[in-house]
Scaffold this motif. Structure first.
Motif, PDB file in Angstrom:
ATOM      1  N   ALA A   1      42.330  43.297  43.132  1.00 22.35           N
ATOM      2  CA  ALA A   1      41.423  42.666  42.167  1.00 22.35           C
ATOM      3  C   ALA A   1      40.090  43.404  42.071  1.00 22.35           C
ATOM      4  O   ALA A   1      39.521  43.537  40.976  1.00 22.35           O
ATOM      5  CB  ALA A   1      41.198  41.203  42.544  1.00 22.35           C
TER       6      ALA A   1
ATOM      7  N   GLU B   1      39.565  49.862  36.387  1.00 23.09           N
ATOM      8  CA  GLU B   1      40.690  50.767  36.650  1.00 23.09           C
ATOM      9  C   GLU B   1      41.988  49.968  36.771  1.00 23.09           C
ATOM     10  O   GLU B   1      41.985  48.838  37.260  1.00 23.09           O
ATOM     11  CB  GLU B   1      40.469  51.528  37.961  1.00 23.09           C
ATOM     12  CG  GLU B   1      39.242  52.400  37.987  1.00 23.09           C
ATOM     13  CD  GLU B   1      39.444  53.746  37.343  1.00 23.09           C
ATOM     14  OE1 GLU B   1      40.595  54.100  36.991  1.00 23.09           O
ATOM     15  OE2 GLU B   1      38.449  54.467  37.188  1.00 23.09           O
ATOM     16  N   GLU B   2      43.068  50.560  36.328  1.00 20.85           N
ATOM     17  CA  GLU B   2      44.394  49.987  36.554  1.00 20.85           C
ATOM     18  C   GLU B   2      45.136  50.963  37.462  1.00 20.85           C
ATOM     19  O   GLU B   2      45.525  52.049  37.030  1.00 20.85           O
ATOM     20  CB  GLU B   2      45.153  49.773  35.251  1.00 20.85           C
ATOM     21  CG  GLU B   2      46.478  49.063  35.422  1.00 20.85           C
ATOM     22  CD  GLU B   2      46.391  47.738  36.171  1.00 20.85           C
ATOM     23  OE1 GLU B   2      47.255  47.493  37.037  1.00 20.85           O
ATOM     24  OE2 GLU B   2      45.461  46.936  35.906  1.00 20.85           O
TER      25      GLU B   2
ATOM     26  N   ARG C   1      40.640  46.453  39.929  1.00 19.54           N
ATOM     27  CA  ARG C   1      40.701  46.058  38.518  1.00 19.54           C
ATOM     28  C   ARG C   1      39.343  45.620  37.995  1.00 19.54           C
ATOM     29  O   ARG C   1      39.029  45.824  36.823  1.00 19.54           O
ATOM     30  CB  ARG C   1      41.753  44.973  38.332  1.00 19.54           C
ATOM     31  CG  ARG C   1      43.160  45.530  38.499  1.00 19.54           C
ATOM     32  CD  ARG C   1      44.234  44.483  38.385  1.00 19.54           C
ATOM     33  NE  ARG C   1      45.552  45.116  38.338  1.00 19.54           N
ATOM     34  CZ  ARG C   1      46.671  44.519  38.696  1.00 19.54           C
ATOM     35  NH1 ARG C   1      46.664  43.260  39.121  1.00 19.54           N
ATOM     36  NH2 ARG C   1      47.822  45.170  38.623  1.00 19.54           N
ATOM     37  N   ASN C   2      38.506  45.046  38.863  1.00 18.14           N
ATOM     38  CA  ASN C   2      37.157  44.624  38.468  1.00 18.14           C
ATOM     39  C   ASN C   2      36.263  45.830  38.153  1.00 18.14           C
ATOM     40  O   ASN C   2      35.225  45.692  37.533  1.00 18.14           O
ATOM     41  CB  ASN C   2      36.532  43.758  39.567  1.00 18.14           C
ATOM     42  CG  ASN C   2      35.330  42.970  39.091  1.00 18.14           C
ATOM     43  OD1 ASN C   2      35.371  42.319  38.042  1.00 18.14           O
ATOM     44  ND2 ASN C   2      34.252  43.019  39.842  1.00 18.14           N
TER      45      ASN C   2
END
Length: 143
Positions: A20, A27-28, A23-24
């Motif tokens: 998480a 970036e994936e 992703r925050n």
């Protein structure tokens, strides 16, 4: 192709928090569920070398067959410890994150913040309620 890889266990709260946080940052990552798709020997050895740790330092004890296998004993060589991790991937501690800024075992989850090329894009609170990043995307200092 993602420039971040996480060796992830979705059943692990720390691993979920690290994913998480990645992703925050916008970036994936490439997510490798290492219990379903374990690394091969060359990959595991490369990860250990990149982290600058020993195989013993990567061993996970909690919730694994660590005790039953007698891994507390110092009689095991590094190669043997890697063999155990390859045979029982649950022995590999997690999450391991690989970015252009380095490779680390991200325990506690905030360790990943030092590896992310992009800053946090907003507030982040871990699953246990601990605030890690404020609304401006700045890491919250621990008292």
């Amino acid at each position: 192709m993602p420039n971040i890889t996480i060796y992830h266990n979705p059943a692990c709260g720390t691993s979920r928090n690290v994913l998480a946080l990645i992703r925050n940052s916008g970036e994936e990552p490439q997510v490798i569920e290492y219990l379903k798709t374990p690394p091969d020997r060359a990959t595991l050895e490369a990860l250990i070398a990149a982290m600058g740790i020993t195989p013993r330092e990567l061993l996970r004890q909690k919730g694994t067959p660590y005790d039953a296998l007698g891994l507390i004993s110092t009689k095991w060589t590094d190669a043997q410890l890697i063999d155990f991790m390859l045979h029982e991937p649950i022995l590999i501690n997690r999450p391991i994150v690989v970015t252009p800024l380095g490779t680390r075992l991200c325990r506690p989850s905030e360790v990943v913040l030092d590896l992310l090329p992009q800053p946090q894009q907003g507030a982040f609170t871990k699953e246990d309620g601990e605030a890690v990043v404020n609304e401006k995307g700045v890491r919250i200092a621990k008292p």
